[in-house]
Design a protein around this motif. Structure first.
Motif, PDB file in Angstrom:
ATOM      1  N   VAL A 209     -29.288  45.438   3.146  1.00 20.52           N
ATOM      2  CA  VAL A 209     -29.881  45.999   4.534  1.00 20.52           C
ATOM      3  C   VAL A 209     -29.668  47.652   4.610  1.00 20.52           C
ATOM      4  CG1 VAL A 209     -29.488  46.064   7.025  1.00 20.52           C
ATOM      5  CG2 VAL A 209     -29.652  44.051   5.966  1.00 20.52           C
ATOM      6  N   LEU A 210     -28.513  48.055   4.290  1.00 22.95           N
ATOM      7  CA  LEU A 210     -28.235  49.489   4.126  1.00 22.95           C
ATOM      8  C   LEU A 210     -29.138  50.315   3.077  1.00 22.95           C
ATOM      9  CD1 LEU A 210     -24.292  49.644   4.234  1.00 22.95           C
ATOM     10  CD2 LEU A 210     -25.915  49.904   6.063  1.00 22.95           C
ATOM     11  N   THR A 211     -29.518  49.565   1.947  1.00 20.87           N
ATOM     12  CA  THR A 211     -30.255  50.229   1.111  1.00 20.87           C
ATOM     13  C   THR A 211     -31.660  50.424   1.487  1.00 20.87           C
ATOM     14  OG1 THR A 211     -29.056  49.164  -0.669  1.00 20.87           O
ATOM     15  CG2 THR A 211     -31.420  49.750  -1.471  1.00 20.87           C
ATOM     16  N   ALA A 212     -32.271  49.434   2.094  1.00 22.57           N
ATOM     17  CA  ALA A 212     -33.421  49.379   2.957  1.00 22.57           C
ATOM     18  C   ALA A 212     -33.539  50.641   4.138  1.00 22.57           C
ATOM     19  CB  ALA A 212     -33.853  48.069   3.618  1.00 22.57           C
ATOM     20  N   ILE A 213     -32.563  50.539   4.758  1.00 25.88           N
ATOM     21  CA  ILE A 213     -32.301  51.717   5.787  1.00 25.88           C
ATOM     22  C   ILE A 213     -32.070  53.183   5.090  1.00 25.88           C
ATOM     23  CG2 ILE A 213     -31.118  52.733   7.633  1.00 25.88           C
ATOM     24  CD1 ILE A 213     -30.178  49.826   8.373  1.00 25.88           C
ATOM     25  N   SER A 214     -31.516  53.158   4.152  1.00 24.40           N
ATOM     26  CA  SER A 214     -31.368  54.275   3.441  1.00 24.40           C
ATOM     27  C   SER A 214     -32.934  54.737   2.745  1.00 24.40           C
ATOM     28  CB  SER A 214     -30.435  54.497   2.287  1.00 24.40           C
ATOM     29  OG  SER A 214     -30.213  55.556   1.565  1.00 24.40           O
ATOM     30  N   THR A 215     -33.401  53.872   2.120  1.00 24.39           N
ATOM     31  CA  THR A 215     -34.516  54.160   1.713  1.00 24.39           C
ATOM     32  C   THR A 215     -35.642  54.721   2.503  1.00 24.39           C
ATOM     33  OG1 THR A 215     -34.482  52.715   0.000  1.00 24.39           O
ATOM     34  CG2 THR A 215     -36.566  53.496   0.209  1.00 24.39           C
ATOM     35  N   PHE A 216     -35.627  53.979   3.893  1.00 17.02           N
ATOM     36  CA  PHE A 216     -36.538  54.387   4.945  1.00 17.02           C
ATOM     37  C   PHE A 216     -36.236  55.433   5.438  1.00 17.02           C
ATOM     38  CE2 PHE A 216     -37.632  54.190   9.497  1.00 17.02           C
ATOM     39  CZ  PHE A 216     -38.782  53.894   9.523  1.00 17.02           C
ATOM     40  N   LEU A 217     -35.210  56.151   5.441  1.00 14.94           N
ATOM     41  CA  LEU A 217     -34.483  57.468   6.059  1.00 14.94           C
ATOM     42  C   LEU A 217     -35.024  58.430   5.087  1.00 14.94           C
ATOM     43  CD1 LEU A 217     -31.541  56.364   8.205  1.00 14.94           C
ATOM     44  CD2 LEU A 217     -33.751  56.933   8.846  1.00 14.94           C
ATOM     45  N   GLY A 218     -35.123  58.152   3.888  1.00  9.81           N
ATOM     46  CA  GLY A 218     -35.310  59.159   2.691  1.00  9.81           C
ATOM     47  C   GLY A 218     -33.935  59.662   2.399  1.00  9.81           C
ATOM     48  N   LEU A 219     -32.807  58.740   2.271  1.00 13.99           N
ATOM     49  CA  LEU A 219     -31.562  59.250   2.022  1.00 13.99           C
ATOM     50  C   LEU A 219     -31.380  58.677   0.691  1.00 13.99           C
ATOM     51  CD1 LEU A 219     -29.350  58.058   5.003  1.00 13.99           C
ATOM     52  CD2 LEU A 219     -30.177  60.302   4.384  1.00 13.99           C
ATOM     53  N   SER A 220     -32.307  57.793   0.091  1.00 13.70           N
ATOM     54  CA  SER A 220     -32.195  57.426  -1.343  1.00 13.70           C
ATOM     55  C   SER A 220     -33.367  56.997  -2.109  1.00 13.70           C
ATOM     56  CB  SER A 220     -31.011  56.115  -1.429  1.00 13.70           C
ATOM     57  OG  SER A 220     -31.536  55.131  -0.557  1.00 13.70           O
TER      58      SER A 220
END
Length: 439
Positions: A209-220
């Protein structure tokens, strides 16, 4: 009547399903349950070990294969529903204490893991392992687990940016307004809530879930889910034995040995007790179970990962009905299937694994409630063991201070005769190490 030549007949003969009051379907479900609770290791382990300079993809493959080998040997030879994988705490010691802290090349550290596995195999053939475990005071055993829990918590908080370097006070609180810090805290709360409601796979769900959110926000950067299996060549058989047998590195081998000794023995007994597999308080086929543990360490080091150990998460599969080695074999097969998920593992940002480390720390520190805190001669060595690990950033130093203080406190309070000879030996060896070579 079951055809003895059919696959069902083979499984019955190999795992004795009927004798253990279980079925093929139950064992499948149990294996999947255990896997979901521990598969976070395929993401966390490569991330931790890659900080030493090891190739991330190669460590990912080594993690999957070492786990699979350990599960297969435990399942087929020992016939226990106990899964194995590279251990949390041991991988942190490998990276942060040995390689980054002492400046030991990862190739030499792998050689130390390999030798510790050989020592395990040697002592597992006799009753030396049980003798060592029984000789160590319970307070120190519990304190070592608690100290490692705090050590993992410190690493987690540092990786998440919640704790930062502060020249005036050594450490300080980070910027809690940073998106990565907020996401890490959210992930930890997510794990806690899911664990409370007994949702299987809480840790891996949080990471994804954190990976998905991070990808969506452009953090990773998201690199995909399925892809080609990375090459294991960068870590396979890269052990460097030259200069391994120096005083400091013998201490490293000893810590690998000692931590895994308590971790694996405690897990084997604990999970087996919950499964109702103990007979008269003893574990049948103990030598076979110990062989599975030690051979997995040797194989893992050769492949390119830190010590492989039984996972307490196996109790989740036992709770789902797993009673035989078929449960462990299913877990091993699922780890093999994960070899194709390297892109997903490489997509996970560092802060997304921090909640996993922090929560494992919570689980590991729970054992200190069983320490006799009313007996000051037991409480002080246990306390020093626990606090020295995070404050010196070294599991080894925590263990050393625990043994040395235990022997000294008992000696000075007139209780020297109650100290097992093994504690005296270990305490003296650590004291000599500090006297001759420093910290």
């Amino acid at each position: 009547m079951t055809n003895p030549n059919s696959s069902a007949g083979l499984l019955e003969r190999l795992f004795k399903l009927s004798e253990n009051k279980t079925t093929f379907r139950t064992e499948i479900i149990a294996g999947m349950t255990t896997f979901l609770t521990m598969c976070y290791i395929i993401i966390v382990n490569p991330m931790i070990l890659s900080e030493t300079g090891m190739d991330h993809g190669a460590v990912f493959v080594a993690t999957c294969l070492a786990a699979a080998i350990g599960c297969f040997v435990m399942g087929i030879i020992a016939n226990y529903p106990i899964a194995l994988a590279p251990g949390m705490g041991l991988n942190a010691y490998f990276t942060y204490s040995v390689c980054l802290g002492m400046g030991v090349p990862w190739q030499t550290a792998l050689a130390a893991v390999f030798v510790s596995g050989l020592v395990f195999i040697a002592i597992s053939m006799f009753k030396i392992r049980e003798a060592i475990v029984n000789a160590i005071p319970m307070s120190l055993k519990l304190a070592i687990g608690g100290g490692i829990g705090l050590f993992l918590a410190l690493i987690a908080l540092k990786n998440a940016g919640i704790i930062v370097d502060n020249p005036a006070t050594l450490v300080g609180l980070g910027d809690l307004k940073q998106p990565t810090v907020l996401l890490a805290l959210f992930g930890f709360l997510m794990v806690v809530v899911m664990h409370h409601f007994k949702i299987r796979g809480a840790i891996i769900i949080s990471i994804l879930v954190l990976t998905a959110i991070s990808t969506f926000l452009g953090l990773s950067e998201f690199k995909g889910v399925v892809g080609q299996i990375p090459s294991i060549a960068p870590t396979f058989m890269q052990m460097d034995f030259e200069g391994l047998f120096t005083a400091s590195l013998i201490g490293v081998i000893f810590v690998f040995f000692l931590v895994d000794l308590f971790d694996s023995t405690g897990t084997l007994v604990g999970v087996s007790h919950r499964a109702g597999l103990l007979k008269d308080g003893k574990l049948p086929r103990l030598k076979k179970a110990l062989f599975a543990d030690s051979s997995a360490i040797v194989a893992g080091a050769a492949l390119g990962t830190s010590s492989t150990t039984p996972y307490i998460e196996s109790s989740a599969g036992v709770a789902a009905g797993g009673r035989t080695g078929l449960t462990a074999v299913i877990v091993g097969l699922l780890f093999i299937a994960c070899l194709f998920l390297a892109p997903l593992a490489q997509s996970v940002p560092g802060f997304a694994t921090a909640p996993a480390l922090l929560f494992v720390g919570v689980l590991m520190i729970q054992g200190i409630t069983h320490i006799d805190w009313d007996d000051i001669t037991e409480a002080v060595p246990a306390f020093l063991t626990i606090v020295f690990m995070p404050f010196t950033y070294s599991i080894a130093d925590g263990i050393a201070m625990g043994f040395i203080s235990y022997a000294l406190v008992k000696l000075l309070t007139g209780k020297a005769s109650t100290v097992p000879y093994m504690v005296w030996i270990i305490a003296v060896l650590w004291a000599l190490k500090f006297a001759m070579f420093g910290g």
